[in-house]
Design an enzyme around this catalytic site. Sequence first.
Site, PDB file in Angstrom:
ATOM      1  N   ASP A  79      83.661  -4.584  27.375  1.00  0.00           N
ATOM      2  CA  ASP A  79      83.518  -3.584  28.441  1.00  0.00           C
ATOM      3  C   ASP A  79      84.821  -3.454  29.230  1.00  0.00           C
ATOM      4  O   ASP A  79      85.725  -4.271  29.125  1.00  0.00           O
ATOM      5  CB  ASP A  79      82.370  -3.968  29.384  1.00  0.00           C
ATOM      6  CG  ASP A  79      82.545  -5.347  30.001  1.00  0.00           C
ATOM      7  OD1 ASP A  79      83.041  -6.263  29.317  1.00  0.00           O
ATOM      8  OD2 ASP A  79      82.215  -5.512  31.187  1.00  0.00           O
ATOM      9  N   GLU A 141      81.041  -8.237  30.913  1.00  0.00           N
ATOM     10  CA  GLU A 141      81.825  -9.264  31.610  1.00  0.00           C
ATOM     11  C   GLU A 141      82.275  -8.769  32.973  1.00  0.00           C
ATOM     12  O   GLU A 141      82.340  -9.533  33.939  1.00  0.00           O
ATOM     13  CB  GLU A 141      83.047  -9.652  30.766  1.00  0.00           C
ATOM     14  CG  GLU A 141      83.810 -10.878  31.289  1.00  0.00           C
ATOM     15  CD  GLU A 141      84.931 -10.574  32.269  1.00  0.00           C
ATOM     16  OE1 GLU A 141      85.448 -11.504  32.879  1.00  0.00           O
ATOM     17  OE2 GLU A 141      85.290  -9.383  32.449  1.00  0.00           O
TER      18      GLU A 141
HETATM   19 ZN   LIG Z   1      88.839  -9.102  31.309  1.00  0.00          ZN
END
Ligand SMILES: [Zn+2]
Length: 383
Positions: A79, A141
């Site tokens: 992401d 994340e």
């Molecule tokens: Zn990163």
Amino acid sequence: MLPPSIEMVRQLVATPSVSSPDQRFDQSNRGVIELLAEWAAGLGFVVRIESLAGDPGKANLIATLGEGEDGLVLSGHTDTVPFNAERWTDDPLVLTEREGKLFGLGTADMKGFFAAALHAVSRFDPAAIRRPITILGTADEESTMNGARALAEKGERLGRYAIIGEPTGLRAIRKHKGVFCVRVTVGGKAGHASNPALGVNAIEGLQRVIAALQSWRDTIGDRYHDEDFEVPTPTLSFGRISGGDSPNRICAECTLEVDIRLLPGMERQAVVVELRDVVANALAEGSWTSDLRAVGGHADAFSGPSDAAFTGTVETLCGCSAESALFGTEAPYLAELGLQTLVLGAGDIAVAHQPDEYVTIAAIERATDLYARLIQRFCTDAP
Ligand SMILES: [Zn+2]
């Protein structure tokens, strides 16, 4: 056959995968996962795509080449953070090459990593792989760490060693701080501005809270100290404040959002409890209400691999000594899986999460060489 690295980064950048706690910006990462799955399968990896529970738009990729217990995990998140296209020189989703730099959203953080990792693997004959090489691509994340959390909860053994390819300028990172945010809400009572006695001013309450948090910050810096870090104390930074509706109305509610970075060994839950006391005490001599809660995702502090030989080998291969970082990663989750983990990747963290993010072509090539040496050392019998 893999496409050339630059072409891979181009395709990954063109496939948006923003993750954000704000639903207006949050996107699926499946497009990126599917690209990686196709490339990894082409190299002979056994590929699994695991959806996150309750969120079919989000998935982790687990691609494994070879069999056995030991082996090396090369891990990255799929992401990116949200972006403001108008603040970029060029379209952030169109890879733009200038003077050896590849500009685009997620080039450094960390789509470039996957091109380097897969190209490193492609240099090996699969028959030479004695201990498995696993490529992990995680979801979310940048927002909730739910991808890495799902892997940790599942508890599957993925290997013995792990490298997370976050942008570290190709220096090994062996420990980092933990990060989380809290939102403090001070409640008062609205009233006409002409007479303070008609209300309870939340802004004045929050002012006391800010002073109390500043003094807490000073004392916590005396209690916790780690010289391994450039900023050797825990930090608390005021990031956002809002409240009130009109100058002629007593402010009834005010919120403050704070970024807190903890040293390894500090417990996030315990700090939240402590902060709640700090806020309550600051407001004790008035009739405000208060609420303090952790908001958004969090990354725990990471205290480094216990296997000094692993750290030493990676230090030798990258020609650096392992350092500490001030930013959070998924390393604590991989460590929970028993993986000896270091963070090591191309690109500069300072350009990540910014307009005109870039990684240099030379850095991707150096990362590819480095990952290939790690694969040779940890996954083959060649010296
Ligand atoms: Zn990163």
